[in-house]
Design an enzyme around this catalytic site. Structure first.
Site, PDB file in Angstrom:
ATOM      1  N   THR A  94      -5.251 -16.845  -9.219  1.00 42.95           N
ATOM      2  CA  THR A  94      -6.174 -16.997 -10.342  1.00 42.95           C
ATOM      3  C   THR A  94      -5.477 -17.835 -11.403  1.00 42.95           C
ATOM      4  O   THR A  94      -4.544 -17.363 -12.066  1.00 42.95           O
ATOM      5  CB  THR A  94      -6.560 -15.608 -10.900  1.00 42.95           C
ATOM      6  OG1 THR A  94      -6.997 -14.807  -9.807  1.00 42.95           O
ATOM      7  CG2 THR A  94      -7.640 -15.704 -11.957  1.00 42.95           C
ATOM      8  N   SER A 126      13.977  -3.584  -7.076  1.00 44.95           N
ATOM      9  CA  SER A 126      13.630  -2.318  -7.729  1.00 44.95           C
ATOM     10  C   SER A 126      13.975  -2.362  -9.206  1.00 44.95           C
ATOM     11  O   SER A 126      14.934  -3.000  -9.614  1.00 44.95           O
ATOM     12  CB  SER A 126      14.367  -1.145  -7.086  1.00 44.95           C
ATOM     13  OG  SER A 126      14.077   0.034  -7.824  1.00 44.95           O
ATOM     14  N   LYS A 181      15.214  -1.239   0.878  1.00 45.92           N
ATOM     15  CA  LYS A 181      14.364  -0.941  -0.292  1.00 45.92           C
ATOM     16  C   LYS A 181      13.457   0.261   0.030  1.00 45.92           C
ATOM     17  O   LYS A 181      13.214   1.119  -0.833  1.00 45.92           O
ATOM     18  CB  LYS A 181      13.522  -2.170  -0.665  1.00 45.92           C
ATOM     19  CG  LYS A 181      12.449  -1.912  -1.736  1.00 45.92           C
ATOM     20  CD  LYS A 181      13.066  -1.493  -3.046  1.00 45.92           C
ATOM     21  CE  LYS A 181      12.175  -1.320  -4.248  1.00 45.92           C
ATOM     22  NZ  LYS A 181      10.791  -1.088  -4.211  1.00 45.92           N
ATOM     23  N   HIS A 206      15.518   3.265  -0.364  1.00 42.76           N
ATOM     24  CA  HIS A 206      15.659   3.489  -1.817  1.00 42.76           C
ATOM     25  C   HIS A 206      14.448   4.279  -2.322  1.00 42.76           C
ATOM     26  O   HIS A 206      14.591   5.258  -3.060  1.00 42.76           O
ATOM     27  CB  HIS A 206      15.772   2.142  -2.547  1.00 42.76           C
ATOM     28  CG  HIS A 206      15.532   2.225  -4.029  1.00 42.76           C
ATOM     29  ND1 HIS A 206      14.266   2.372  -4.570  1.00 42.76           N
ATOM     30  CD2 HIS A 206      16.376   2.206  -5.079  1.00 42.76           C
ATOM     31  CE1 HIS A 206      14.359   2.443  -5.887  1.00 42.76           C
ATOM     32  NE2 HIS A 206      15.625   2.341  -6.220  1.00 42.76           N
ATOM     33  N   ASN A 207      13.273   3.856  -1.920  1.00 45.11           N
ATOM     34  CA  ASN A 207      12.067   4.535  -2.410  1.00 45.11           C
ATOM     35  C   ASN A 207      11.950   5.954  -1.852  1.00 45.11           C
ATOM     36  O   ASN A 207      11.496   6.860  -2.545  1.00 45.11           O
ATOM     37  CB  ASN A 207      10.821   3.728  -2.055  1.00 45.11           C
ATOM     38  CG  ASN A 207      10.655   2.513  -2.950  1.00 45.11           C
ATOM     39  OD1 ASN A 207      11.640   1.987  -3.465  1.00 45.11           O
ATOM     40  ND2 ASN A 207       9.450   2.051  -3.135  1.00 45.11           N
ATOM     41  N   GLU A 220      14.116   7.930  -3.865  1.00 44.36           N
ATOM     42  CA  GLU A 220      13.456   8.075  -5.182  1.00 44.36           C
ATOM     43  C   GLU A 220      12.445   9.234  -5.153  1.00 44.36           C
ATOM     44  O   GLU A 220      12.417  10.064  -6.074  1.00 44.36           O
ATOM     45  CB  GLU A 220      12.769   6.751  -5.516  1.00 44.36           C
ATOM     46  CG  GLU A 220      11.969   6.718  -6.795  1.00 44.36           C
ATOM     47  CD  GLU A 220      11.241   5.371  -6.940  1.00 44.36           C
ATOM     48  OE1 GLU A 220      11.875   4.306  -6.780  1.00 44.36           O
ATOM     49  OE2 GLU A 220      10.029   5.401  -7.201  1.00 44.36           O
TER      50      GLU A 220
HETATM   51  P1  NBP Z   1       0.485  -6.556  -7.583  1.00 44.37           P
HETATM   52  O1  NBP Z   1       1.118  -5.822  -6.460  1.00 44.37           O
HETATM   53  O2  NBP Z   1      -0.574  -5.871  -8.355  1.00 44.37           O
HETATM   54  O3  NBP Z   1      -0.111  -7.939  -6.977  1.00 44.37           O
HETATM   55  C1  NBP Z   1      -0.831  -8.803  -7.801  1.00 44.37           C
HETATM   56  C2  NBP Z   1      -0.517 -10.239  -7.458  1.00 44.37           C
HETATM   57  O4  NBP Z   1      -0.875 -10.504  -6.089  1.00 44.37           O
HETATM   58  C3  NBP Z   1      -1.331 -11.180  -8.310  1.00 44.37           C
HETATM   59  O5  NBP Z   1      -0.557 -12.319  -8.590  1.00 44.37           O
HETATM   60  C4  NBP Z   1      -2.498 -11.506  -7.395  1.00 44.37           C
HETATM   61  O6  NBP Z   1      -3.139 -12.708  -7.702  1.00 44.37           O
HETATM   62  C5  NBP Z   1      -1.767 -11.625  -6.089  1.00 44.37           C
HETATM   63  N1  NBP Z   1      -2.663 -11.620  -4.929  1.00 44.37           N
HETATM   64  C6  NBP Z   1      -3.422 -10.642  -4.407  1.00 44.37           C
HETATM   65 BR1  NBP Z   1      -3.607  -8.963  -5.099  1.00 44.37          BR
HETATM   66  N2  NBP Z   1      -4.114 -11.005  -3.328  1.00 44.37           N
HETATM   67  C7  NBP Z   1      -3.796 -12.297  -3.152  1.00 44.37           C
HETATM   68  C8  NBP Z   1      -4.198 -13.245  -2.199  1.00 44.37           C
HETATM   69  N3  NBP Z   1      -5.039 -12.930  -1.208  1.00 44.37           N
HETATM   70  N4  NBP Z   1      -3.690 -14.489  -2.300  1.00 44.37           N
HETATM   71  C9  NBP Z   1      -2.832 -14.812  -3.293  1.00 44.37           C
HETATM   72  N5  NBP Z   1      -2.407 -13.940  -4.234  1.00 44.37           N
HETATM   73  C10 NBP Z   1      -2.884 -12.689  -4.167  1.00 44.37           C
HETATM   74  O7  NBP Z   1       1.595  -7.138  -8.603  1.00 44.37           O
HETATM   75  P2  NBP Z   1       2.946  -6.470  -9.150  1.00 44.37           P
HETATM   76  O8  NBP Z   1       2.720  -5.083  -9.616  1.00 44.37           O
HETATM   77  O9  NBP Z   1       3.510  -7.466 -10.078  1.00 44.37           O
HETATM   78  O10 NBP Z   1       3.861  -6.367  -7.863  1.00 44.37           O
HETATM   79  C11 NBP Z   1       4.243  -7.514  -7.112  1.00 44.37           C
HETATM   80  C12 NBP Z   1       5.016  -7.030  -5.900  1.00 44.37           C
HETATM   81  O11 NBP Z   1       6.198  -6.358  -6.363  1.00 44.37           O
HETATM   82  C13 NBP Z   1       4.252  -6.001  -5.053  1.00 44.37           C
HETATM   83  O12 NBP Z   1       4.596  -6.149  -3.700  1.00 44.37           O
HETATM   84  C14 NBP Z   1       4.763  -4.681  -5.567  1.00 44.37           C
HETATM   85  O13 NBP Z   1       4.636  -3.646  -4.606  1.00 44.37           O
HETATM   86  C15 NBP Z   1       6.214  -5.021  -5.855  1.00 44.37           C
HETATM   87  N6  NBP Z   1       6.852  -4.161  -6.853  1.00 44.37           N
HETATM   88  C16 NBP Z   1       6.192  -3.776  -7.956  1.00 44.37           C
HETATM   89  C17 NBP Z   1       6.824  -2.971  -8.893  1.00 44.37           C
HETATM   90  C18 NBP Z   1       6.125  -2.565 -10.153  1.00 44.37           C
HETATM   91  O14 NBP Z   1       6.728  -1.782 -10.922  1.00 44.37           O
HETATM   92  N7  NBP Z   1       4.903  -3.035 -10.420  1.00 44.37           N
HETATM   93  C19 NBP Z   1       8.148  -2.591  -8.691  1.00 44.37           C
HETATM   94  C20 NBP Z   1       8.814  -3.024  -7.571  1.00 44.37           C
HETATM   95  C21 NBP Z   1       8.164  -3.802  -6.654  1.00 44.37           C
HETATM   96  P3  NBP Z   1      -4.432 -12.688  -8.681  1.00 44.37           P
HETATM   97  O15 NBP Z   1      -3.891 -12.676 -10.066  1.00 44.37           O
HETATM   98  O16 NBP Z   1      -5.133 -13.936  -8.330  1.00 44.37           O
HETATM   99  O17 NBP Z   1      -5.222 -11.458  -8.353  1.00 44.37           O
END
Ligand code: NBP
Length: 471
Positions: free
Chosen positions: A35, A129, A181, A184-185, A188
């Protein structure tokens, strides 16, 4: 390093934070998000950061990067990663590096690493993480697969640092980074559950939330010092608008995203008894049966005895159970490493969790020392330091579990940890009877203690018992 370019796709909370972290360390970050509006508002929201280069088309994104290109994906695990790869890979060249920094399932990373290697593209499945704050100011980073030589510098630069060491190191081949990882989880989940059980016991013995917070602060001054202990004390001190502790107003139904379940499924598939991690996952499942529990609470009786337990004993139960959590996590790493010939080194993995990540804890210094002193250590419980700590804790640990059972308070993780400890240190378990039963009804055969391993025997136990040994 300055002015080198890194590409980053996926600008939700983690991608934005990592982009800013990379930019702070001198990298120009070429960013792309499905987006495009998100890319624009992110750049507009960070006018002081001149090293962010926004792109709205994937062709322009790829074109802005020097070769070999280095591209970090921070999108949702699963289909989103597949979708991004489908768009991206045809536009890349041999030698380029893709880093998947999301929470991808390790077997997916193993597959992607192999498939992309056939095109000459290096795939580094990388566990990260620390949540938003970690990603922004220094996460724990667990890269596995190909391309480490290209990514060592930027990933090490943005990682958390402890005693001058970066919490980032190459884990091993294929999907091993995401595997570690996942472990790790799993740890956790278990760590959160053992803390929750201490909270339950402290509150059930009459302490207020504020008093419980003070206890956690005291516990956190010693061997139990950890990020999760610290945030627990902070949570217990937060009041709702009416002055009551906010935590007491939160519905007691724990959610889960699946990495704990993945860990347990993996443990089951490898025959590894990671019982505390399993109990932690299942305790969340039990908590989620809120309506059924409320109904059962009015129907099922338990003891009316008060809980009689000392604060010091709870601390020791928490400490001993936490050691078993880590021991089980490393057991699983050892088992998978053997199964897949990854040659993972606990002495290089433990230090990565000392900073930046959710399970960061003082105990990880001792775990690191244990594996550095003896890289072949088969089980953390056999390390002389941890064997002594548990030995000193065990009387209190047993008292806590007994007292909780008498008062009818569930302590599934403490009980599972103690049963594991007792089972692990028991040279002869009653599994001989289970083998006899299996042979009785299914002719499954058994081995004998007075014969070589591998020799199998069958007995006609009684008239009507199974007669034909199965293979
Ligand atoms: P999200 O896991 O919520 O993913 C959102 C992102 O994925 C947005 O940029 C979205 O684009 C993109 N996306 C999706 Br949904 N479907 C898509 C598609 N078909 N094509 C292209 N892009 C797509 O984001 P996050 O919470 O920042 O986490 C990112 C990664 O890091 C995940 O794997 C998550 O498990 C991991 N992680 C998160 C945390 C945390 O604390 N949040 C911690 C550690 C690891 P859009 O904007 O166009 O919808």
């Amino acid at each position: 390093m300055a002015d080198e370019r890194i590409g980053l796709i996926g600008l939700a909370v983690m991608g934005q934070s990592l982009s800013l972290n990379l930019a702070d360390h001198g990298y120009e970050v070429v960013i792309f998000n499905r987006t495009a509006e998100t890319t624009r508002s992110f750049i507009d929201g960070n006018p002081e950061q001149s090293r962010l280069i926004g792109t709205a088309e994937i062709e322009r994104f790829v074109g802005e990067l020097d070769r070999p290109r280095r591209i970090v994906l921070m999108v949702k695990a699963g289909e989103a990663v597949e979708a991004v790869l489908a768009h991206l890979v045809p536009r890349l060249d041999a030698g380029d590096v893709i880093v998947d920094g999301g929470n991808s399932f390790w077997a997916d990373s193993e597959r992607r690493s192999e498939q992309l290697a056939t095109l000459g593209i290096r795939f580094l499945g990388t566990g990260i993480s620390g949540g938003e704050q970690g990603a922004r100011f220094g996460p724990s980073i667990m890269p596995g697969g190909n391309g480490w030589e290209e990514m060592r510098e930027p990933l090490t630069a943005i990682a958390a640092k402890v005693d001058g060491e970066a919490c980032c190191d190459w884990i091993g081949p294929g999907g091993s980074g995401h595997y570690v990882k996942m472990i790790h989880n799993g740890i956790e989940y278990a760590d959160m559950q053992v803390i929750a059980e201490a909270y339950h016991l402290l509150r059930a013995s009459g302490r207020s939330a504020a008093e419980t917070a003070a206890v956690f602060r005291r516990f956190g001054e010693g061997s139990l010092s950890s990020y999760l202990m610290d945030i627990t004390a902070q949570i217990l001190e937060v009041a709702d608008d009416d002055g009551e502790p906010l935590v007491e107003k939160i519905l007691d139904a724990a959610a889960q995203k699946g990495t704990g379940r993945w860990t347990v499924e993996d443990a089951l598939s490898r025959g590894q008894p990671t019982t505390v991690i399993a109990e932690a996952v299942l305790a969340r499942s039990l908590s989620a049966l809120k309506d059924e529990r409320v109904h059962a609470a009015s129907r099922l009786r338990g003891p009316s005895a008060p809980l009689v337990v000392e604060e010091r004993e709870i601390e020791q139960a928490l400490l001993a159970s936490k050691i078993v959590c880590y021991a089980q996590g490393f057991m699983l790493i050892r088992a998978c490493s053997g199964d897949l010939s990854w040659a993972l080194q606990p002495a290089r993995i433990a230090p990565l969790w000392r900073g930046g990540c959710i399970i960061r804890a003082r105990m990880l210094n001792d775990i690191t020392s244990a594996y550095r002193n003896d890289p072949e250590l088969s089980n953390l419980l056999l390390d002389p330091h941890f064997a002594d700590v548990i030995d000193n804790a065990q009387a209190a640990w047993r008292n806590v579990i007994a007292a909780a059972a008498k008062a009818g308070i569930p302590v599934p993780a403490y009980s599972a940890a103690l049963s594991f400890y007792d089972g692990f240190r028991t040279a002869r378990l009653p599994a001989n009877l289970i083998q006899a039963q299996r042979d009785f009804f299914g002719a499954h055969t058994y081995e004998r203690v007075d014969r070589d391993r591998g020799e199998h025997f069958h007995t006609q136990w009684a008239p009507g018992a199974a007669t034909t040994p199965s293979s």
